[in-house]
Design an enzyme around this catalytic site. Structure first.
Site, short mmCIF file in Angstrom:
data_model
loop_
_atom_site.label_atom_id
_atom_site.label_comp_id
_atom_site.label_asym_id
_atom_site.label_seq_id
_atom_site.Cartn_x
_atom_site.Cartn_y
_atom_site.Cartn_z
CE LYS A 193 60.57 25.75 63.60
NZ LYS A 193 61.09 25.43 64.95
N GLY B 142 47.74 47.62 32.51
CA GLY B 142 46.46 47.78 31.83
C GLY B 142 45.89 49.18 31.90
N GLY C 22 52.35 51.40 30.11
CA GLY C 22 53.26 50.89 29.10
C GLY C 22 52.55 50.91 27.76
N GLY C 23 51.68 49.91 27.54
CA GLY C 23 50.90 49.84 26.31
C GLY C 23 50.05 51.07 26.08
#
Lengths: 426, 426
Positions: free
Chosen positions: A100, A352, A374-375
């Protein structure tokens, strides 16, 4: 205090913003309102019975802005909630301390400490940082992970080839994209089979073990079955979008006897919680303390280096939450530091990342970190295998204490190509 | 477009804040980045195969602040995501449209539309607004619900007496406090037994049926068993802290053949998502569209009237999401309004409600609303039964078109006492 009356509490810390509020009164309102409901109007005999359920104000520190200076008035409010009030699960704790209250004006949950009694119900990460190192047989360096570049709309041969190229580069872990769900082109069991086969093929070349975290998705009440299917097909790790399912799902998966592989927690949806100044749950609680408590063996979070940026201080708070071996125990009236029994979770700052950033990552995180790209792997001018090698070379350079550019020039062409493409930040 | 190439999309709308960004470029980045990953560098033959997985920019509306005026630059960005990319569950949809993106700067998910194909996988509320009315046999007036005053530390006889007093006042529904978990004093099966017995006793006095929503808590993978235990003990409704467990848990509970009672969704933790201007998920999506899609028969949310305040416009957007019978369908290239097959969910604006506010609630919500009160029932000068009667009298006054004060003066002393205590706001 005798042992029979000993009370044990979980302690929440909030930052509440208000120009005029009496924060002491607000704190008392929280402590009473979120536990016994009312207090001052109770008869004395009833108070004696109810005292073990009453929340306590641990601390209220008001920050007044300097006169004539910009800045807002806020208070850090610490409330201790008796364990007696909630069951030993994360939904019960979160609903108690912020259910709450989350809707009550400008207020953010900025810290959470667990009592020994509450902690005792959580086995924590089954493998943890050390267990992941042991599975890979890599003790003395940061790990390297790569992520599939694009997966949606690709078929099994395409996925296998992507996997194989990444594995050839010497990465320790490969993870599914978190947006790859059950689909006709690459259903999880077939995907795991072909990727683990590619891993074995690459291992014959590189001599290196690899964990493949397959994305665990689908209906909540079928997650254990889905995990068992993936593991049956050979998956040796799982990726899980924890916040889309709630912390308890992770907690139950991680302690399930048949889900006996490391679980990697993805921070998907975390940005709905932590970035606001005034609302939500801070990153150290959300992606640090709760992920570890729920049993994540590895935890991804936005890095301070790249495209999806989180301030470094928040990153360090997550790291501390994942790696600390000490915890505050609030036996009421005294706060004590004591050993934390939970295994540590591997921090995985993500997004990044390119090889030129490795020195920064290791400076901030030390060696107990997973370098995740990744990249930065797939975008390498000479392909994904070269991308992995460039990262491994950058890690080797750091371990040898060598500047990246000098190390690259000494016969490490993959690292050189990466630096030429993206630069360094040493 | 022929039927074989017909694509179906779920559409997310974001509000993104940035002083300088090229929002068209950002939109394209989202549409490609969160679907196929890359596009412009794909060979043409591959594009033809991948087109069915490619996200589309539906609209970008940039709001520039007036020169010299305060205000921030933002854009509302609509992106269509092909259904082909995700499985038919809410975690998959949320992870796709807002998983990574939630962490990418100042961006809030402000709307979400479901394709027909996606919707078809969701039965929606099993009872819905009409089903709840039918169970209670009350067709022509707003319903009245009351909440236990305080529950933690109370034993079964105390809870039974609280329940009985509330039931005597003529309320239609009584709900557990959302912070009441499994506990030795009032375990769910015993609690349900004594409360349903009190309901039967009150019904002999009032002639009125009543739904008791028992709080469904505990481990995620045991929720169905726990629900079956509560229902076996006589529970004729359930309360559920949806956001602590994820929308999919609600979705699976609501469609489970043995969980055959209305489910009331509590907004616990919602304040961690919706109040920030810059981050999170807006209330109409979180507490409106997704709750209904997941099958909530009744949905609680903070009212604009009382102590926990949500702006009226947000309340009306939730109401519309719960009650609308039309939905936007994005067959690509044309948006069409069409009938929405999901049953409607009962809106339950909550917190700070007293009888004097009933005319306002009915003005804003019409008659298809549950008037829900805690302190406004229990705090009545003549007790909880009188509190319930005061609310019923206020509702009767509104239905008769009578001003509250005049109606109170005409032989309705409980309403009169409530007005004397809290005033009116007509």
């Amino acid at each position: 205090m005798s042992s029979t009356t000993y009370q044990s509490y979980c302690v929440a810390t909030y930052r509440a913003y208000d120009d005029k509020a009496d924060f002491q009164k607000k704190a008392l309102g929280i402590a009473v309102g979120l536990t016994v409901g009312s207090w001052t109007d109770l008869p004395e005999a009833r108070k004696a019975e109810m005292e073990k359920h009453l929340g306590r104000v641990v601390d209220v520190t008001v920050h007044e802005p300097d006169v004539g200076q910009p800045g807002e008035r806020y208070a850090d409010i610490q409330i201790a909630y008796p364990d007696a009030n909630f069951s030993r699960d994360i939904p019960a704790l979160l609903v108690t301390v912020f259910g709450k209250l989350s809707m009550d004006g400008k207020i953010k949950l900025i810290d959470l400490s667990f009592s020994d009694a509450f902690l005792a119900a959580f086995p924590g990460p089954r493998f943890g940082l050390q267990g992941v190192r042991d599975l890979l047989g890599v003790q003395n360096r940061p790990l390297l992970m790569s992520i599939f570049k694009s997966v949606i709309g690709h078929d099994l041969p395409a996925l296998r080839e992507q996997f194989y190229q990444q594995a050839l580069g010497g990465v320790d872990l490969i993870k599914d994209d978190e947006i790859l769900f059950e689909n006709p082109l690459t259903p999880i069991e077939r995907r795991v089979e072909v990727c683990m086969e590619a891993a074995a093929q690459a291992e014959r070349e590189t001599g290196q073990k690899l964990l493949y975290a397959a994305n665990l998705t689908g209906p909540t009440f079928s997650l254990v079955d889905q995990a068992k299917r993936a593991i049956g097909a050979g998956a040796n790790a799982l990726l899980f979008n924890v916040l889309a399912y709630g912390f308890d799902a992770l907690s139950e998966l991680s302690r399930h006897p048949e889900v006996n592989v490391p679980i990697m927690a993805h921070p998907s949806l975390a940005g709905a919680f932590y970035p606001s100044t005034y609302h939500g749950i801070s990153a150290n609680v959300l992606l640090g303390k709760l992920m570890r408590l729920a049993g994540a063996d590895l935890v991804l979070f936005p890095s301070p280096y790249g495209s999806v940026v989180m301030p470094l201080a928040e990153n360090m708070a997550i790291k501390d939450a994942l790696l600390t071996r000490q915890a505050a125990d609030y036996s009421f009236g005294a706060v004590q530091e004591q050993p934390l029994s939970l295994a540590t979770s591997f921090p995985v700052p993500s997004a990044g990342i390119h090889p030129g950033l490795v020195p920064w990552i290791l400076r901030d995180f030390g060696h107990d970190v997973v370098v995740n790209a990744g990249g930065g792997v797939h975008g390498h001018p000479k392909g994904a295998a070269a991308g992995g090698r460039a990262f491994r070379q950058a890690i080797d350079a750091c371990l040898a204490g060598a500047p990246l550019r000098a190390y690259a020039a000494e016969g490490h062409p993959e690292l050189q190509a990466a630096i030429d493409a993206w630069g360094t930040r040493e």
